[in-house]
Design an enzyme around this catalytic site. Sequence first.
Site: not given
Length: 177
Positions: A15, A37, A39, A122-126
Amino acid sequence: MYYFENTIIEVQQGDITEVKVEAIVNAANNTLLGGGGVDGAIHRAGGKIILEQCKKIGGCPTGEARITVGGNLPCNYVIHTVGPIYSGGESGEEQLLYNAYYNSLKLAKEYNIRSVAFPSISTGAYGYPIVQASKVALDAVLDFIKSKRFPEKVVFVLFNAKDFQIYENLISEALKD
Ligand code: AR6
């Protein structure tokens, strides 16, 4: 732990809000007003001072970066950057992702922040594919170090085991003696 030039490069699973560096990078959105995420985790752990400062900043274009204090986090600063939303790879996503990493380090240098931790932007929600994104992340970071001889330490923090292994394989291959 790896070295590139005089910079220590580390890859960790965990984390990012718990990592002890001078600045952690947030994978934010254009509003800088928080979200899910990483953020969401950073705003929750850092407290309301971060959102207050983000409101004053008033947003951030994709590929650029802005800075706030770290609030209750162990780091002194949060560098908020915005990665691209992946939509197939033909819309300039690679350059925008590169810029997000590079501009985060540029801002770190302006503040003389010597140790920086990145999540996988960018590799989660995006939706940016992790293998491709990890190569862009490493390219941008190594390019910056090569040209500016800064910072002293960069930590890539991956939330899950699969992403950690992808980064570990890439970096051990790229930075082996
Ligand atoms: N520490 C480290 N990495 C984390 C953590 C954490 N605490 N939590 C999640 N991740 P994402 P994006 C990983 O979706 O794709 C937000 O709503 C996660 O597993 O956080 O850039 C923003 O407000 C993934 O690998 O960011 C934007 O609207 C990585 O962080 C949007 O999501 C990035 O996933 C940005 O999407």
